[in-house]
Write a protein that holds these residues in place. Structure first.
Motif, PDB file in Angstrom:
ATOM      1  N   SER A 404      -1.605  -4.091 -11.020  1.00 53.39           N
ATOM      2  CA  SER A 404      -2.170  -3.880  -9.681  1.00 53.39           C
ATOM      3  C   SER A 404      -2.652  -5.190  -9.069  1.00 53.39           C
ATOM      4  O   SER A 404      -2.621  -6.250  -9.711  1.00 53.39           O
ATOM      5  CB  SER A 404      -3.351  -2.904  -9.765  1.00 53.39           C
ATOM      6  N   TYR A 405      -3.142  -5.091  -7.861  1.00 56.03           N
ATOM      7  CA  TYR A 405      -3.676  -6.265  -7.166  1.00 56.03           C
ATOM      8  C   TYR A 405      -4.822  -6.896  -7.946  1.00 56.03           C
ATOM      9  O   TYR A 405      -4.946  -8.123  -8.012  1.00 56.03           O
ATOM     10  CB  TYR A 405      -4.156  -5.866  -5.770  1.00 56.03           C
ATOM     11  N   PRO A 448       2.342  -6.858  -7.323  1.00 57.75           N
ATOM     12  CA  PRO A 448       1.473  -7.889  -6.734  1.00 57.75           C
ATOM     13  C   PRO A 448       1.548  -9.258  -7.392  1.00 57.75           C
ATOM     14  O   PRO A 448       1.591 -10.281  -6.700  1.00 57.75           O
ATOM     15  CB  PRO A 448       0.079  -7.263  -6.889  1.00 57.75           C
ATOM     16  N   ASP A 449       1.556  -9.318  -8.733  1.00 61.25           N
ATOM     17  CA  ASP A 449       1.599 -10.622  -9.392  1.00 61.25           C
ATOM     18  C   ASP A 449       2.913 -11.350  -9.139  1.00 61.25           C
ATOM     19  O   ASP A 449       2.981 -12.574  -9.269  1.00 61.25           O
ATOM     20  CB  ASP A 449       1.373 -10.474 -10.898  1.00 61.25           C
ATOM     21  N   PRO A 537      -4.834  -6.425  -0.847  1.00 61.40           N
ATOM     22  CA  PRO A 537      -4.174  -5.168  -1.235  1.00 61.40           C
ATOM     23  C   PRO A 537      -3.744  -4.392  -0.006  1.00 61.40           C
ATOM     24  O   PRO A 537      -4.383  -4.464   1.042  1.00 61.40           O
ATOM     25  CB  PRO A 537      -5.251  -4.433  -2.026  1.00 61.40           C
ATOM     26  N   TYR A 538      -2.652  -3.659  -0.151  1.00 57.94           N
ATOM     27  CA  TYR A 538      -2.129  -2.860   0.954  1.00 57.94           C
ATOM     28  C   TYR A 538      -2.166  -1.383   0.570  1.00 57.94           C
ATOM     29  O   TYR A 538      -1.740  -1.007  -0.520  1.00 57.94           O
ATOM     30  CB  TYR A 538      -0.690  -3.270   1.279  1.00 57.94           C
ATOM     31  N   ASP A 541      -5.265   2.514  -1.988  1.00 55.71           N
ATOM     32  CA  ASP A 541      -5.705   2.358  -3.377  1.00 55.71           C
ATOM     33  C   ASP A 541      -6.578   1.132  -3.609  1.00 55.71           C
ATOM     34  O   ASP A 541      -7.094   0.929  -4.704  1.00 55.71           O
ATOM     35  CB  ASP A 541      -4.497   2.298  -4.317  1.00 55.71           C
ATOM     36  N   GLY A 542      -6.724   0.274  -2.627  1.00 54.50           N
ATOM     37  CA  GLY A 542      -7.594  -0.893  -2.763  1.00 54.50           C
ATOM     38  C   GLY A 542      -7.163  -1.816  -3.880  1.00 54.50           C
ATOM     39  O   GLY A 542      -5.987  -2.179  -3.985  1.00 54.50           O
ATOM     40  N   LEU A 543      -8.098  -2.173  -4.753  1.00 54.50           N
ATOM     41  CA  LEU A 543      -7.786  -3.105  -5.831  1.00 54.50           C
ATOM     42  C   LEU A 543      -6.785  -2.534  -6.820  1.00 54.50           C
ATOM     43  O   LEU A 543      -6.155  -3.273  -7.574  1.00 54.50           O
ATOM     44  CB  LEU A 543      -9.072  -3.494  -6.573  1.00 54.50           C
ATOM     45  N   HIS A 544      -6.614  -1.220  -6.855  1.00 52.30           N
ATOM     46  CA  HIS A 544      -5.623  -0.582  -7.736  1.00 52.30           C
ATOM     47  C   HIS A 544      -4.216  -0.603  -7.125  1.00 52.30           C
ATOM     48  O   HIS A 544      -3.261  -0.165  -7.773  1.00 52.30           O
ATOM     49  CB  HIS A 544      -6.003   0.870  -8.005  1.00 52.30           C
ATOM     50  N   SER A 545      -4.090  -1.107  -5.927  1.00 55.00           N
ATOM     51  CA  SER A 545      -2.809  -1.021  -5.215  1.00 55.00           C
ATOM     52  C   SER A 545      -1.723  -1.839  -5.911  1.00 55.00           C
ATOM     53  O   SER A 545      -1.972  -2.925  -6.441  1.00 55.00           O
ATOM     54  CB  SER A 545      -2.985  -1.510  -3.778  1.00 55.00           C
TER      55      SER A 545
END
Length: 600
Positions: A404-405, A448-449, A537-538, A541-545
């Motif tokens: 995730s992000y 994300p990474d 993040p998009y 889900d915020g930081l879990h996106s």
């Protein structure tokens, strides 16, 4: 046949005869590596505050200047590398990880990649890594340039996945597969995933045998992608006196030499765990003798008489592991071209999102670097050091967390710490595997990474610059907190990026605060135009996106063969940089004419 330990791919420019598709996404300086991983329970999904009401922290102003006269470190052009998991041979992905337009994701990272493959018994102990071309001291090769739409010339979007047939006269060919084959492959990989989980839970592992055909596919994939292959031979084959049994490895070396495969080598993986795997430990002195034996074998084979050799690829440098490394360096420190080790921050089975925001966790790597450097510099001062396996979490990671992000905070800080402390190459775990530490999913969609790595490759050059930070605060001495949670690194901008003239500087910043921070550029950076690349993040889900946005625009593949344009947001000269809470960002300061950055 030889048992696989893993493999690593290193990036080299692709020959003009190389098929187009896969080259698009591999930017200069990244390498790939894949390993087995173990998913875990869902992480802590509690909502995190995004921004506090304006207060003293909101009025904090930080002055930032960079020493532009000379670099404090110069890392490898291939600094960022990647792993591929050996399981791709067993579960069938090797037949699909080939040269086609969908693999533009890998190709965009390609310019500085190395590829490493390990050769061992138990799956847990196998890994594949990709490292950059400079590591193998390999000659550059011309890479076809993309067309105006971002595709490589001649790219055929109808190709889903392909085997590679390498013909020195005709170049790399693409074998087409119907779409249904990719769907069947995903089902096969999902079944293999369950088998691997069962093996890890029971702590019993089956062997994976590398056939000549698999090695041919692997090498052709690396060669056609413009990568360099680093192969880690199986060190678990032992004689009764506990010395390394090299007979199987010699067969593989002779076969590879007969095919004129340009490969670098390693022996084993995490030797500190051998007792758990085979019930027999190997101390540092014996491991050093094994490496000397391997070097002797390489010198007997003309093709590999000057091949690079890396090791010992130890685990986290605890007391017993440091003792093993010391024994190894005494005996074989001068035998290897770089000393290698691995680092995983936390157990993926118990991690939660708040772990990724803890500065104490981010700083654990710095202590490990110092331990490794102390041993290496005691026995072979100046020897290059590689972090050959790194990931946010061990045990395969956790869905919606290590992919995730939020995991990007650890990843970007890892890149900054390693470069600033002089580690020459870092090999990311992983490009594609059955866990959740990978850069792309099984549809080859970037996570994300991946976008973070791509921006790093495109914007960051090998010269590391010193920064000077001063905080102007209303409250006394809050500066230490700011410097802990606001991580700032500076490099010369990549020479491969023709959008910026030489002498430009790139900053990358991690803001772990839950409030925005303001940075005023000072000294040589004052009143310069800045290009902002802000990753957030998009989605809900915020930081879990698993999706990100760049300067407010979501990043996604345009189609199977086309990456989106990574557009910066220009900031007027002299403008204060406003860093949103819980974000990562890159800032290119244009036309600084930095003396340290004018020449390669």
């Amino acid at each position: 046949s030889e048992l696989i330990r893993g493999f690593l791919l290193s990036g080299m420019p692709c020959p003009s005869s190389c098929p187009p598709g896969l080259l698009a996404l591999m930017a200069p300086g990244l390498a790939l590596m894949a390993t087995f991983s173990l998913p875990s329970q869902a992480g802590d999904r509690r909502a995190l505050p995004v921004e506090k009401p304006p207060g003293v922290k909101g009025r904090t102003l930080i002055l930032l200047d960079v020493n532009t006269k000379s670099p404090v470190r110069i890392i490898s052009e291939n600094f960022l590398s990647l792993q591929l998991d050996p399981s791709i041979i067993h579960d069938g992905w090797l037949d699909f990880l080939s040269y086609d337009c969908k693999n533009v994701v890998l190709l965009s990272l390609q310019q500085a990649l190395l590829c490493k493959k390990h050769n061992t018994g138990p799956r847990q102990h196998r890994e594949k890594k990709t490292q950059q071309q400079e590591r193998g001291r390999l000659p550059s090769r011309a890479e076809p340039s993309p067309g105006p739409d971002g595709r490589r010339a001649g790219c055929r979007p109808d190709i889903v996945r392909s085997d590679i047939a390498l013909d020195k006269q005709k170049g790399c060919k693409i074998a087409q597969h119907p779409d249904i084959m990719l769907e069947l492959q995903r089902e096969k990989a999902a079944q293999m995933h369950l088998v691997l989980l069962k093996e890890q839970f029971s702590n019993t592992y089956s062997n994976l045998t590398l056939t000549a055909r698999s090695l041919d596919k692997l090498y052709n994939f690396a060669d056609c992608s413009g990568l360099h292959l680093i192969f880690a031979l199986n060190a678990l084959r032992r004689n009764p006196n506990n010395s390394w049994n090299s007979s199987n490895a010699l067969s593989l070396l002779k076969y590879s030499a007969s095919k004129k495969y340009n490969i670098s080598w390693e022996l084993g993986n995490e030797p500190n765990n051998y007792r758990t795997l085979i019930g027999r430990s190997v101390n540092g002195s014996q491991l050093g003798k094994d490496y000397i034996q391997l070097r002797s074998l390489l010198q007997l084979i003309r093709t590999y008489s000057r091949a690079n050799l890396y090791g010992p690829n130890i685990g986290r440098p605890r007391k017993n592991v440091i003792a093993l490394l010391e024994g190894f360096m005494k005996v074989a420190g001068s035998t290897v071209d770089a000393v290698t080790w691995q680092h995983y921050y936390i157990d993926g089975r118990v991690a939660k999102v708040t772990d990724f925001l803890k500065t104490r966790l981010l700083d654990t790597l710095s202590d490990q670097i110092r331990k490794i450097q102390k041993v290496v510099n005691t026995y072979t001062p100046g020897k290059k050091i590689w972090l050959e396996g790194v990931g946010a979490t061990s045990a395969g990671g956790m869905n919606n967390l290590s992919d995730s992000y939020a995991a990007g905070f650890l990843w970007l800080n890892t890149l900054g710490l390693l470069a600033s402390q002089g580690i020459d190459v870092v090999v990311r775990h992983s490009f594609l595997d059955h866990g959740h530490n990978h850069l792309v999913d099984q549809n080859f969609n970037p996570l994300p990474d991946y976008w973070l790595s791509l921006l790093y490759k495109r914007l960051i050059g090998p010269k590391v610059l010193a920064i000077h930070v001063a905080g102007l605060q209303r409250k006394p001495r809050p500066g230490r907190v700011i410097r802990d949670k606001l991580r700032i690194y500076a490099h010369c901008t990549s020479y491969h990026n023709h959008n910026y003239v030489r002498g430009s500087i790139t900053l990358y910043i991690i803001n772990l605060h839950r409030s925005r921070k303001k940075i005023k550029l000072a000294g040589t950076l004052r009143d310069k135009i800045v290009h902002q690349y802000l990753l957030q993040p998009y989605g809900k889900d915020g930081l879990h996106s698993k999706s990100v946005q760049l300067n407010g625009q979501p990043l996604a593949m345009v189609d199977d063969g086309t990456l989106p344009e990574l557009k910066p947001r220009p900031l007027r000269a002299g403008r204060t940089l406003v860093i949103p809470p819980l974000t990562m960002s890159f800032y290119v300061v244009k036309n600084v004419n930095a003396l340290a950055c004018r020449y390669r």
